[in-house]
Design a protein around this motif. Structure first.
Motif, short mmCIF file in Angstrom:
data_model
loop_
_atom_site.label_atom_id
_atom_site.label_comp_id
_atom_site.label_asym_id
_atom_site.label_seq_id
_atom_site.Cartn_x
_atom_site.Cartn_y
_atom_site.Cartn_z
N ASP A 10 36.53 44.36 33.03
CA ASP A 10 37.94 44.03 33.21
C ASP A 10 38.12 42.60 32.73
N LEU A 11 38.83 42.43 31.62
CA LEU A 11 39.04 41.11 31.02
C LEU A 11 40.44 40.56 31.31
N SER A 12 41.22 41.28 32.11
CA SER A 12 42.62 40.94 32.30
C SER A 12 42.84 39.53 32.85
N GLU A 13 41.93 39.04 33.67
CA GLU A 13 42.11 37.71 34.25
C GLU A 13 41.99 36.61 33.20
N CYS A 14 41.39 36.90 32.06
CA CYS A 14 41.18 35.90 31.02
C CYS A 14 42.37 35.79 30.06
N ASN B 164 43.96 28.80 29.88
CA ASN B 164 44.11 27.53 29.17
C ASN B 164 42.75 26.90 28.86
N VAL B 165 42.73 25.98 27.89
CA VAL B 165 41.52 25.25 27.51
C VAL B 165 40.96 24.52 28.74
N ASN B 166 39.64 24.54 28.85
CA ASN B 166 38.89 23.91 29.95
C ASN B 166 39.12 24.57 31.30
N LYS B 167 39.65 25.77 31.31
CA LYS B 167 39.83 26.54 32.53
C LYS B 167 38.91 27.75 32.49
N THR B 168 38.58 28.27 33.67
CA THR B 168 37.69 29.42 33.74
C THR B 168 38.48 30.67 34.12
N CYS B 169 37.87 31.79 33.85
CA CYS B 169 38.42 33.08 34.25
C CYS B 169 37.26 33.98 34.65
N LYS B 170 37.59 35.04 35.37
CA LYS B 170 36.57 35.96 35.87
C LYS B 170 36.60 37.26 35.06
N VAL B 171 35.40 37.67 34.65
CA VAL B 171 35.20 38.96 33.98
C VAL B 171 34.45 39.84 34.97
N LEU C 16 34.36 30.22 30.52
CA LEU C 16 35.12 28.99 30.30
C LEU C 16 35.80 29.07 28.95
N CYS C 17 37.08 28.70 28.92
CA CYS C 17 37.81 28.61 27.66
C CYS C 17 37.52 27.22 27.09
N SER C 18 36.81 27.17 25.98
CA SER C 18 36.35 25.89 25.41
C SER C 18 37.47 25.17 24.65
N GLN C 19 37.19 23.94 24.26
CA GLN C 19 38.13 23.13 23.46
C GLN C 19 38.53 23.85 22.17
N ARG C 20 37.61 24.64 21.63
CA ARG C 20 37.87 25.38 20.38
C ARG C 20 38.71 26.63 20.61
N GLY C 21 38.93 26.97 21.90
CA GLY C 21 39.73 28.14 22.21
C GLY C 21 38.95 29.43 22.33
N ASP C 22 37.60 29.33 22.27
CA ASP C 22 36.81 30.54 22.48
C ASP C 22 36.22 30.51 23.89
N PHE C 23 35.74 31.65 24.34
CA PHE C 23 35.20 31.74 25.69
C PHE C 23 33.69 31.59 25.68
N ILE C 24 33.18 30.85 26.66
CA ILE C 24 31.75 30.62 26.81
C ILE C 24 31.32 31.19 28.16
N GLY C 25 30.32 32.02 28.14
CA GLY C 25 29.80 32.60 29.37
C GLY C 25 28.82 33.71 29.03
N LEU C 26 28.21 34.25 30.05
CA LEU C 26 27.22 35.30 29.85
C LEU C 26 27.38 36.33 30.95
N ALA C 27 27.67 37.56 30.60
CA ALA C 27 27.79 38.65 31.56
C ALA C 27 26.59 39.57 31.41
N ALA C 28 25.99 39.91 32.53
CA ALA C 28 24.90 40.89 32.52
C ALA C 28 25.50 42.27 32.29
N PRO C 29 24.71 43.20 31.81
CA PRO C 29 25.23 44.55 31.63
C PRO C 29 25.69 45.13 32.97
#
Length: 107
Positions: A8-12, A16-23, A39-52
């Motif tokens: 569920d990616l709806s929370e993302c 905004n930049v430098n803000k987090t969201c839950k997957v 985390l939404c990075s300065q470049r506008g992409d998301f950084i994080g790691l989700a386990a399967p």
């Protein structure tokens, strides 16, 4: 980027930049509850790691029970799987197919 698959990616959406969201894993589709922060990075992409995501195991409490019921085939079943309950030694009856539902119970 955000993961693909049963999440569920709806929370993302609109983060905004430098803000987090839950997957989260999609519990409505039979997956065990799990959540990961991105985390939404300065470049506008998301950084994080989700386990399967893993399928939810059906509760032992919801297995068919009673005198003469053998439901050992249902041990360890997860959402979406089926098993067969049979009659124990000395009992008669037709085998019954049972489904492990998305909410983690047998029906």
């Amino acid at each position: 980027g955000l993961p693909s698959g049963p999440y569920d990616l709806s929370e993302c959406s609109g983060t905004n930049v430098n803000k987090t969201c839950k997957v989260s894993c999609l519990e409505s589709e039979g997956y065990a509850s799990a959540a990961y922060m991105y985390l939404c990075s300065q470049r506008g992409d998301f950084i994080g790691l989700a386990a399967p995501c893993s399928k939810r195991e059906c509760s032992a409490e919801s297995k068919p029970v009673g005198a003469g019921v053998n439901s050992s085939d249902c041990d360890g079943q997860v959402a979406g799987e089926t098993c067969t309950a049979t009659c124990g030694s000395g009992y008669r009856g037709d085998p019954q197919e049972i489904s492990c539902t998305n909410d983690g119970t047998f029906q």
